[in-house]
Design a protein around this motif. Sequence first.
Motif, PDB file in Angstrom:
ATOM      1  N   ASP A 236       0.439  -0.962  -0.150  1.00  0.00           N
ATOM      2  CA  ASP A 236      -0.005   0.104  -0.167  1.00  0.00           C
ATOM      3  C   ASP A 236       1.060   1.108   0.298  1.00  0.00           C
ATOM      4  O   ASP A 236       2.056   1.412   0.051  1.00  0.00           O
ATOM      5  CB  ASP A 236      -0.781  -0.596   1.899  1.00  0.00           C
ATOM      6  CG  ASP A 236      -2.289   0.577   0.801  1.00  0.00           C
ATOM      7  OD1 ASP A 236      -2.023   1.333  -0.181  1.00  0.00           O
ATOM      8  OD2 ASP A 236      -2.646   0.395   2.597  1.00  0.00           O
ATOM      9  N   VAL A 237       0.464   2.353   0.367  1.00  0.00           N
ATOM     10  CA  VAL A 237       1.229   3.306   0.197  1.00  0.00           C
ATOM     11  C   VAL A 237       1.614   3.788   1.037  1.00  0.00           C
ATOM     12  O   VAL A 237       0.918   3.718   2.496  1.00  0.00           O
ATOM     13  CB  VAL A 237      -0.153   4.760  -0.726  1.00  0.00           C
ATOM     14  CG1 VAL A 237       1.656   6.141  -0.175  1.00  0.00           C
ATOM     15  CG2 VAL A 237       0.020   4.792  -1.877  1.00  0.00           C
TER      16      VAL A 237
ATOM     17  N   MET B 201       5.695   3.697  -2.432  1.00  0.00           N
ATOM     18  CA  MET B 201       4.119   4.490  -3.120  1.00  0.00           C
ATOM     19  C   MET B 201       3.207   3.147  -3.660  1.00  0.00           C
ATOM     20  O   MET B 201       3.293   2.908  -5.028  1.00  0.00           O
ATOM     21  CB  MET B 201       3.975   5.629  -4.234  1.00  0.00           C
ATOM     22  CG  MET B 201       4.743   7.035  -3.196  1.00  0.00           C
ATOM     23  SD  MET B 201       3.489   7.141  -2.032  1.00  0.00           S
ATOM     24  CE  MET B 201       4.651   8.422  -1.237  1.00  0.00           C
ATOM     25  N   GLY B 202       2.839   1.640  -3.091  1.00  0.00           N
ATOM     26  CA  GLY B 202       2.172   0.532  -3.856  1.00  0.00           C
ATOM     27  C   GLY B 202       3.294  -0.055  -3.638  1.00  0.00           C
ATOM     28  O   GLY B 202       4.943   0.215  -3.842  1.00  0.00           O
TER      29      GLY B 202
ATOM     30  N   ARG C 130     -10.842  10.755  -6.108  1.00  0.00           N
ATOM     31  CA  ARG C 130     -10.117   9.256  -6.475  1.00  0.00           C
ATOM     32  C   ARG C 130      -8.280   9.990  -6.002  1.00  0.00           C
ATOM     33  O   ARG C 130      -7.779   9.659  -5.311  1.00  0.00           O
ATOM     34  CB  ARG C 130     -10.478   7.987  -6.522  1.00  0.00           C
ATOM     35  CG  ARG C 130     -11.759   7.708  -6.377  1.00  0.00           C
ATOM     36  CD  ARG C 130     -11.057   6.400  -7.297  1.00  0.00           C
ATOM     37  NE  ARG C 130     -12.169   4.984  -6.948  1.00  0.00           N
ATOM     38  CZ  ARG C 130     -13.398   4.222  -7.156  1.00  0.00           C
ATOM     39  NH1 ARG C 130     -12.715   3.673  -8.789  1.00  0.00           N
ATOM     40  NH2 ARG C 130     -14.001   3.515  -6.514  1.00  0.00           N
ATOM     41  N   ARG C 131      -8.363  10.959  -7.292  1.00  0.00           N
ATOM     42  CA  ARG C 131      -6.896  10.657  -8.040  1.00  0.00           C
ATOM     43  C   ARG C 131      -6.730  12.495  -6.829  1.00  0.00           C
ATOM     44  O   ARG C 131      -5.241  11.851  -6.381  1.00  0.00           O
ATOM     45  CB  ARG C 131      -6.832  11.927  -9.132  1.00  0.00           C
ATOM     46  CG  ARG C 131      -5.878  12.359  -8.949  1.00  0.00           C
ATOM     47  CD  ARG C 131      -6.244  12.991 -10.536  1.00  0.00           C
ATOM     48  NE  ARG C 131      -4.367  13.561 -10.876  1.00  0.00           N
ATOM     49  CZ  ARG C 131      -4.558  14.054 -12.187  1.00  0.00           C
ATOM     50  NH1 ARG C 131      -5.763  14.488 -12.944  1.00  0.00           N
ATOM     51  NH2 ARG C 131      -3.132  14.993 -12.324  1.00  0.00           N
TER      52      ARG C 131
ATOM     53  N   GLU D 262      -7.197  11.994  -3.180  1.00  0.00           N
ATOM     54  CA  GLU D 262      -7.443  11.467  -2.297  1.00  0.00           C
ATOM     55  C   GLU D 262      -6.082  10.621  -2.334  1.00  0.00           C
ATOM     56  O   GLU D 262      -5.403  10.718  -1.522  1.00  0.00           O
ATOM     57  CB  GLU D 262      -8.693  10.405  -1.779  1.00  0.00           C
ATOM     58  CG  GLU D 262      -9.862  10.576  -1.614  1.00  0.00           C
ATOM     59  CD  GLU D 262     -11.054  10.034  -1.969  1.00  0.00           C
ATOM     60  OE1 GLU D 262     -11.647  10.353  -0.947  1.00  0.00           O
ATOM     61  OE2 GLU D 262     -10.565   8.571  -1.821  1.00  0.00           O
ATOM     62  N   ALA D 263      -5.841   9.621  -3.348  1.00  0.00           N
ATOM     63  CA  ALA D 263      -4.075  10.061  -3.189  1.00  0.00           C
ATOM     64  C   ALA D 263      -3.612  10.589  -3.141  1.00  0.00           C
ATOM     65  O   ALA D 263      -1.905  10.252  -2.888  1.00  0.00           O
ATOM     66  CB  ALA D 263      -3.865   8.896  -5.062  1.00  0.00           C
TER      67      ALA D 263
ATOM     68  N   ALA E 225      -2.970  11.162   0.730  1.00  0.00           N
ATOM     69  CA  ALA E 225      -2.084   9.786   1.380  1.00  0.00           C
ATOM     70  C   ALA E 225      -0.724  10.283   0.784  1.00  0.00           C
ATOM     71  O   ALA E 225       0.387   9.971   1.592  1.00  0.00           O
ATOM     72  CB  ALA E 225      -2.646   8.734   0.295  1.00  0.00           C
ATOM     73  N   ARG E 226       0.027  10.361  -0.614  1.00  0.00           N
ATOM     74  CA  ARG E 226       1.224  10.438  -0.681  1.00  0.00           C
ATOM     75  C   ARG E 226       1.839  11.159   0.182  1.00  0.00           C
ATOM     76  O   ARG E 226       2.718  11.093   0.294  1.00  0.00           O
ATOM     77  CB  ARG E 226       1.021  10.125  -2.022  1.00  0.00           C
ATOM     78  CG  ARG E 226       0.774   9.456  -3.507  1.00  0.00           C
ATOM     79  CD  ARG E 226       1.316   8.976  -4.621  1.00  0.00           C
ATOM     80  NE  ARG E 226       0.642  10.541  -5.782  1.00  0.00           N
ATOM     81  CZ  ARG E 226      -0.422  11.032  -5.963  1.00  0.00           C
ATOM     82  NH1 ARG E 226      -1.156   9.269  -5.986  1.00  0.00           N
ATOM     83  NH2 ARG E 226      -0.962  11.909  -6.634  1.00  0.00           N
TER      84      ARG E 226
END
Length: 130
Positions: free
Chosen positions: A43-44, A61-62, A111-112, A114-115, A118-119
């Motif tokens: 996962d990230v 990052m994954g 989603r983008r 939120e990603a 998170a990053r």
Amino acid sequence: MHLKLITHDKVVFDEDVSEIYTKGVDGEFGILENHVPVMTALDVGITKVVKDEKPILFTTMGGVFQFKDNNAIILTDMAENGADIDVARAKSAMERAQARLLEKSVEIDIRRAEAALARAKVRLRAAISE
């Protein structure tokens, strides 16, 4: 044991370590020497390695983690050493992502955003903890 951390562009880390801690899609886990073989999706998150009794933090990052015969490989889209992260830039990225999530426009790719958030959070944690 040996760890090789690889992105599409480069080998980020390629050294012997005594401990590896990372975040899989099913949760965080640790690897010590002579661990049973394992392969899992990442996962990230932050990957912490211990070399010469000193922790080194990387963002991952994954990707995929594989361990066999005391050799670990992490294949990931992006990875950074926490010591190399520009904290001001990471804070700015986090603020931009948070602002986008607060917008109520239908054009926002949630989603983008939120990603991206998170990053940015992972990069800040790795930089500040380093």
